[in-house]
Write a protein that holds these residues in place. Structure first.
Motif, PDB file in Angstrom:
ATOM      1  N   GLU A  86      33.611  19.269  -5.551  1.00  0.00           N
ATOM      2  CA  GLU A  86      33.022  20.015  -6.604  1.00  0.00           C
ATOM      3  C   GLU A  86      31.586  20.599  -6.429  1.00  0.00           C
ATOM      4  O   GLU A  86      31.022  21.440  -7.009  1.00  0.00           O
ATOM      5  CB  GLU A  86      32.908  18.653  -7.566  1.00  0.00           C
ATOM      6  N   LEU A  87      31.136  20.188  -5.261  1.00  0.00           N
ATOM      7  CA  LEU A  87      29.812  20.586  -4.967  1.00  0.00           C
ATOM      8  C   LEU A  87      29.759  21.057  -3.529  1.00  0.00           C
ATOM      9  O   LEU A  87      30.436  20.579  -2.653  1.00  0.00           O
ATOM     10  CB  LEU A  87      28.624  19.546  -5.040  1.00  0.00           C
ATOM     11  N   SER A  88      28.809  22.328  -3.249  1.00  0.00           N
ATOM     12  CA  SER A  88      28.846  22.705  -1.632  1.00  0.00           C
ATOM     13  C   SER A  88      27.139  22.417  -1.484  1.00  0.00           C
ATOM     14  O   SER A  88      26.368  23.248  -2.394  1.00  0.00           O
ATOM     15  CB  SER A  88      29.074  24.115  -1.686  1.00  0.00           C
ATOM     16  N   VAL A  89      27.052  21.906  -0.339  1.00  0.00           N
ATOM     17  CA  VAL A  89      25.660  21.906   0.054  1.00  0.00           C
ATOM     18  C   VAL A  89      25.320  22.835   1.185  1.00  0.00           C
ATOM     19  O   VAL A  89      25.957  22.535   2.092  1.00  0.00           O
ATOM     20  CB  VAL A  89      25.294  20.300   0.328  1.00  0.00           C
ATOM     21  N   ARG A  90      24.478  23.801   0.983  1.00  0.00           N
ATOM     22  CA  ARG A  90      23.915  24.565   2.045  1.00  0.00           C
ATOM     23  C   ARG A  90      22.376  24.310   2.287  1.00  0.00           C
ATOM     24  O   ARG A  90      21.907  24.168   1.451  1.00  0.00           O
ATOM     25  CB  ARG A  90      24.005  26.140   1.528  1.00  0.00           C
ATOM     26  N   PHE A  91      22.371  24.455   3.589  1.00  0.00           N
ATOM     27  CA  PHE A  91      20.888  24.576   3.953  1.00  0.00           C
ATOM     28  C   PHE A  91      20.443  25.491   4.907  1.00  0.00           C
ATOM     29  O   PHE A  91      21.172  26.190   5.725  1.00  0.00           O
ATOM     30  CB  PHE A  91      20.565  22.893   4.626  1.00  0.00           C
ATOM     31  N   TYR A  92      19.111  25.901   4.935  1.00  0.00           N
ATOM     32  CA  TYR A  92      18.893  26.998   5.521  1.00  0.00           C
ATOM     33  C   TYR A  92      17.438  26.584   6.475  1.00  0.00           C
ATOM     34  O   TYR A  92      16.537  25.780   5.693  1.00  0.00           O
ATOM     35  CB  TYR A  92      18.186  27.877   4.505  1.00  0.00           C
ATOM     36  N   LEU A  93      17.327  27.000   7.702  1.00  0.00           N
ATOM     37  CA  LEU A  93      16.391  26.421   8.535  1.00  0.00           C
ATOM     38  C   LEU A  93      15.434  27.678   8.890  1.00  0.00           C
ATOM     39  O   LEU A  93      16.382  28.814   9.524  1.00  0.00           O
ATOM     40  CB  LEU A  93      16.943  25.685   9.816  1.00  0.00           C
ATOM     41  N   GLY A  94      14.335  27.626   9.031  1.00  0.00           N
ATOM     42  CA  GLY A  94      13.468  28.713   9.677  1.00  0.00           C
ATOM     43  C   GLY A  94      12.433  28.271  10.182  1.00  0.00           C
ATOM     44  O   GLY A  94      11.990  26.991  10.063  1.00  0.00           O
ATOM     45  N   SER A  95      11.870  29.007  11.327  1.00  0.00           N
ATOM     46  CA  SER A  95      10.916  28.835  12.010  1.00  0.00           C
ATOM     47  C   SER A  95       9.923  29.804  12.154  1.00  0.00           C
ATOM     48  O   SER A  95      10.219  31.038  12.001  1.00  0.00           O
ATOM     49  CB  SER A  95      11.253  28.576  13.453  1.00  0.00           C
ATOM     50  N   LYS A  96       8.408  29.470  12.032  1.00  0.00           N
ATOM     51  CA  LYS A  96       7.594  30.680  11.847  1.00  0.00           C
ATOM     52  C   LYS A  96       6.343  30.057  12.813  1.00  0.00           C
ATOM     53  O   LYS A  96       5.913  28.964  12.895  1.00  0.00           O
ATOM     54  CB  LYS A  96       6.898  30.674  10.606  1.00  0.00           C
ATOM     55  N   ARG A  97       5.930  31.107  13.604  1.00  0.00           N
ATOM     56  CA  ARG A  97       4.672  30.727  14.825  1.00  0.00           C
ATOM     57  C   ARG A  97       3.513  31.496  14.058  1.00  0.00           C
ATOM     58  O   ARG A  97       3.622  32.659  13.812  1.00  0.00           O
ATOM     59  CB  ARG A  97       5.164  31.384  16.078  1.00  0.00           C
ATOM     60  N   GLU A  98       2.563  30.751  14.104  1.00  0.00           N
ATOM     61  CA  GLU A  98       1.307  31.170  13.570  1.00  0.00           C
ATOM     62  C   GLU A  98       0.260  31.077  14.701  1.00  0.00           C
ATOM     63  O   GLU A  98       0.341  30.270  15.716  1.00  0.00           O
ATOM     64  CB  GLU A  98       0.843  30.541  12.207  1.00  0.00           C
ATOM     65  N   ILE A  99      -0.548  31.924  14.586  1.00  0.00           N
ATOM     66  CA  ILE A  99      -1.733  31.979  15.930  1.00  0.00           C
ATOM     67  C   ILE A  99      -3.082  32.152  14.908  1.00  0.00           C
ATOM     68  O   ILE A  99      -3.143  33.300  14.551  1.00  0.00           O
ATOM     69  CB  ILE A  99      -1.450  33.219  16.885  1.00  0.00           C
ATOM     70  N   GLU A 100      -3.763  31.325  15.275  1.00  0.00           N
ATOM     71  CA  GLU A 100      -5.179  31.278  14.340  1.00  0.00           C
ATOM     72  C   GLU A 100      -6.093  31.427  15.471  1.00  0.00           C
ATOM     73  O   GLU A 100      -6.144  30.936  16.659  1.00  0.00           O
ATOM     74  CB  GLU A 100      -5.418  30.201  13.704  1.00  0.00           C
ATOM     75  N   ARG A 101      -7.228  32.281  15.258  1.00  0.00           N
ATOM     76  CA  ARG A 101      -8.341  32.376  16.245  1.00  0.00           C
ATOM     77  C   ARG A 101      -9.463  31.584  15.543  1.00  0.00           C
ATOM     78  O   ARG A 101      -9.750  31.652  14.583  1.00  0.00           O
ATOM     79  CB  ARG A 101      -8.713  33.778  16.359  1.00  0.00           C
ATOM     80  N   SER A 102     -10.115  30.762  16.403  1.00  0.00           N
ATOM     81  CA  SER A 102     -11.087  29.842  16.150  1.00  0.00           C
ATOM     82  C   SER A 102     -12.435  30.218  17.003  1.00  0.00           C
ATOM     83  O   SER A 102     -12.174  30.523  18.134  1.00  0.00           O
ATOM     84  CB  SER A 102     -10.885  28.580  16.157  1.00  0.00           C
ATOM     85  N   SER A 103     -13.505  30.342  16.471  1.00  0.00           N
ATOM     86  CA  SER A 103     -14.901  30.540  17.136  1.00  0.00           C
ATOM     87  C   SER A 103     -15.703  29.487  17.066  1.00  0.00           C
ATOM     88  O   SER A 103     -15.925  28.993  15.976  1.00  0.00           O
ATOM     89  CB  SER A 103     -15.435  31.692  16.631  1.00  0.00           C
ATOM     90  N   ASP A 104     -16.468  29.194  18.165  1.00  0.00           N
ATOM     91  CA  ASP A 104     -17.384  28.319  18.242  1.00  0.00           C
ATOM     92  C   ASP A 104     -18.725  29.034  18.554  1.00  0.00           C
ATOM     93  O   ASP A 104     -18.981  29.384  19.649  1.00  0.00           O
ATOM     94  CB  ASP A 104     -17.048  27.285  18.960  1.00  0.00           C
ATOM     95  N   LEU A 105     -19.380  29.161  17.625  1.00  0.00           N
ATOM     96  CA  LEU A 105     -20.686  29.917  17.668  1.00  0.00           C
ATOM     97  C   LEU A 105     -21.807  29.382  18.572  1.00  0.00           C
ATOM     98  O   LEU A 105     -22.665  29.909  19.058  1.00  0.00           O
ATOM     99  CB  LEU A 105     -21.421  30.385  16.370  1.00  0.00           C
ATOM    100  N   GLY A 106     -21.790  27.682  18.560  1.00  0.00           N
ATOM    101  CA  GLY A 106     -22.774  27.123  19.479  1.00  0.00           C
ATOM    102  C   GLY A 106     -24.048  27.262  18.899  1.00  0.00           C
ATOM    103  O   GLY A 106     -24.420  27.678  17.865  1.00  0.00           O
TER     104      GLY A 106
END
Length: 175
Positions: A86-106
């Motif tokens: 009676e039911l169909s279960v579908r799942f979706y999988l995604g992957s995302k890469r994020e690159i953040e830049r961080s500064s240490d002003l000192g």
């Protein structure tokens, strides 16, 4: 009096530690036109991985683990698995890469001709996974229940018990 202070401190520490515990934020929704408790059978349809560059980071073993976990969770909820369901279960999988830049002003340097700079540039890479589960009514083809979550990929790969825990939390609002 000393005993009461100790009990108070223990309770305060316990509350502080429990506030630090993280859980997965799951967004779910369901169509009120359908009674979820009236369904008795389900089938799980796994996503197919196409030969595309954007899907290269998706782990096919993880897809198998999620399918097994969905099946066992729904079986524990009293539904039974069937090819003519009676039911169909579908799942979706995604992957995302994020690159953040961080500064240490000192604390060194001044802004003039003789600039002494102690800034440190860091690039932080984080891999995020997204999981969406959709439950369809096979008679009408409508989506009757939906859940979505986004989480940071753990440093170690997902094992079956962690996937079971994650899917159990996602499907906790499915009745």
């Amino acid at each position: 009096m000393q005993f009461q202070i100790k009990v108070f401190l223990i309770v305060l520490i316990f509350l502080g530690l429990s506030a630090c515990a993280s859980s997965v934020a799951v967004q779910s929704d369901f169509d009120t036109q359908y009674d979820l408790s009236s369904y008795k059978t389900f089938s799980v349809i796994t996503p197919s991985l196409e030969d595309q560059e954007k899907e290269i980071s998706i782990n096919p073993i993880l897809i198998q683990r999620i399918a097994r976990s969905i099946e066992s969770t729904l079986l524990n909820k009293g539904l039974s698995k069937s090819d003519d369901s009676e039911l169909s279960v579908r799942f979706y999988l995604g992957s995302k890469r994020e690159i953040e830049r961080s500064s240490d002003l000192g604390g060194f340097g001044y802004y003039s001709y003789r600039y002494f700079d102690s800034r440190d540039q860091r690039y932080i890479r984080s891999d995020n996974d997204e999981i969406a589960i959709r439950v369809y009514d096979n008679e009408t083809g409508d989506v009757i229940w939906y859940a979505f979550t986004r989480l940071k990929r753990p440093s170690e790969q997902y094992n079956q018990s962690s996937v079971d825990s994650l899917v159990g939390e996602i499907l906790s609002s499915f009745n």
